[in-house]
Enzyme design. Structure first.
Site, PDB file in Angstrom:
ATOM      1  N   SER A  69       0.806  -1.123   0.013  1.00 23.28           N
ATOM      2  CA  SER A  69      -0.058  -0.005  -0.051  1.00 23.28           C
ATOM      3  C   SER A  69       0.858   1.223   0.002  1.00 23.28           C
ATOM      4  O   SER A  69       1.925   1.136   0.584  1.00 23.28           O
ATOM      5  CB  SER A  69      -1.075   0.163   1.092  1.00 23.28           C
ATOM      6  OG  SER A  69      -1.793  -1.182   1.163  1.00 23.28           O
TER       7      SER A  69
HETATM    8  N1  SAH Z   1      -1.126  -4.665   4.106  1.00 27.38           N
HETATM    9  C1  SAH Z   1       0.061  -5.196   2.853  1.00 27.38           C
HETATM   10  C2  SAH Z   1      -0.874  -4.505   1.643  1.00 27.38           C
HETATM   11  C3  SAH Z   1      -1.363  -5.923   0.464  1.00 27.38           C
HETATM   12  S1  SAH Z   1      -2.337  -5.481  -0.651  1.00 27.38           S
HETATM   13  C4  SAH Z   1       1.105  -4.674   2.899  1.00 27.38           C
HETATM   14  O1  SAH Z   1       1.463  -3.776   3.834  1.00 27.38           O
HETATM   15  O2  SAH Z   1       1.838  -4.673   1.895  1.00 27.38           O
HETATM   16  C5  SAH Z   1      -3.633  -6.580   0.086  1.00 27.38           C
HETATM   17  C6  SAH Z   1      -3.380  -8.110   0.515  1.00 27.38           C
HETATM   18  O3  SAH Z   1      -4.676  -8.673   0.817  1.00 27.38           O
HETATM   19  C7  SAH Z   1      -2.829  -8.913  -0.849  1.00 27.38           C
HETATM   20  O4  SAH Z   1      -1.626  -9.546  -0.466  1.00 27.38           O
HETATM   21  C8  SAH Z   1      -3.758  -9.824  -1.019  1.00 27.38           C
HETATM   22  O5  SAH Z   1      -3.267 -11.234  -1.482  1.00 27.38           O
HETATM   23  C9  SAH Z   1      -4.566 -10.065   0.328  1.00 27.38           C
HETATM   24  N2  SAH Z   1      -6.106 -10.637   0.411  1.00 27.38           N
HETATM   25  C10 SAH Z   1      -7.137 -10.285  -0.235  1.00 27.38           C
HETATM   26  N3  SAH Z   1      -8.155 -11.092  -0.092  1.00 27.38           N
HETATM   27  C11 SAH Z   1      -7.612 -11.611   1.041  1.00 27.38           C
HETATM   28  C12 SAH Z   1      -8.392 -12.634   2.055  1.00 27.38           C
HETATM   29  N4  SAH Z   1      -9.832 -12.938   1.896  1.00 27.38           N
HETATM   30  N5  SAH Z   1      -7.895 -13.054   3.020  1.00 27.38           N
HETATM   31  C13 SAH Z   1      -6.450 -12.745   3.401  1.00 27.38           C
HETATM   32  N6  SAH Z   1      -5.915 -11.921   2.362  1.00 27.38           N
HETATM   33  C14 SAH Z   1      -6.287 -11.427   1.460  1.00 27.38           C
END
Ligand code: SAH
Length: 220
Positions: A69
């Protein structure tokens, strides 16, 4: 991982301080959040070769088509959680592990769940290397983690189509859920507060853009 990537040089630290000043100028007020973000070498979460992008205020691709993000988004979501030392936080979407590291640096008991195995594994290695020990899960976080509930704060870092009622159920009274809700391109950042009478108070904190939340309560 290239060993040079894991050096937090004065140059990195200088760029990071500049980024914190930018975030403050963009309206982030909680200094504890900025102090924690100032402690975390964001470039550790980037693939070697892309380290130069780590201290710009933008989202960036990680593995498996996902993103780390934007720093402003991390700061804003963390600020909206109104964290206290006694909080027990669930993050949904571990991704790179960066947001999780920020929560750990604030001294918060953190649980984080990721759907994609390679991300779960890499995030775990990096957090461990940095000396942080959150409880990490692999699976569908859209349903929360009933076994470990309740949580005083829940943070969703992927865009949801609707309010996942299962997450509200797993909040303590007075607890907060910070979650982007909208279509697959753009969402509004909502904050829900669970009140003692069982009702839920809702606030809209503006437009953001996240990768989709998948799974049972997400996009299918
Ligand atoms: N907080 C992260 C942002 C990652 S983007 C950071 O600091 O890098 C969002 C993430 O949510 C992705 O890795 C995606 O695979 C995950 N995601 C999407 N749906 C999900 C679900 N149902 N359960 C767990 N993770 C999920």
């Amino acid at each position: 991982m290239h060993p040079n990537q894991l050096i937090d040089s004065h140059r990195h630290q200088g760029m990071r301080r500049q980024l914190m000043l930018q975030l403050r100028d963009k309206g982030i007020k909680d200094l504890r959040v900025l102090e924690a973000m100032n402690l975390i070498p964001r470039h550790y979460f980037f693939d070697p070769g892309f380290v130069e992008h780590a201290y710009q205020d933008k989202a960036f691709p990680i593995d498996a088509g996902q993103t780390i993000s934007q720093p402003y988004t991390v700061a804003r979501q963390t600020e909206l959680l109104e964290l206290k030392p006694t909080d027990k936080v669930l993050e949904i979407g571990t991704g790179s592990g960066y947001q999780c590291a920020v929560l750990c640096a604030m001294g918060i008991k953190t649980y984080s769940i990721e759907y994609i195995e390679v991300l779960h594994r890499k995030a775990g290695l990096m957090l461990d290397y940095m000396g942080y020990h959150p409880t990490l899960f692999l699976g569908d976080g859209s349903k929360g983690i009933p076994l470990y509930a309740p949580f005083s704060k829940i943070l969703v870092t992927a865009g949801a189509p609707t309010i996942p009622q299962l997450l509200i159920n797993q909040l303590t009274i007075g607890g907060l859920l910070v979650i982007p809700i909208g279509d697959q391109k753009q969402q509004r950042m909502f904050r829900f507060r669970k009140l003692a009478n069982g009702q839920v108070e809702q606030e809209d904190h503006g437009a953001f853009s996240f990768v989709p939340l998948v799974g049972q309560q997400g996009w299918r």
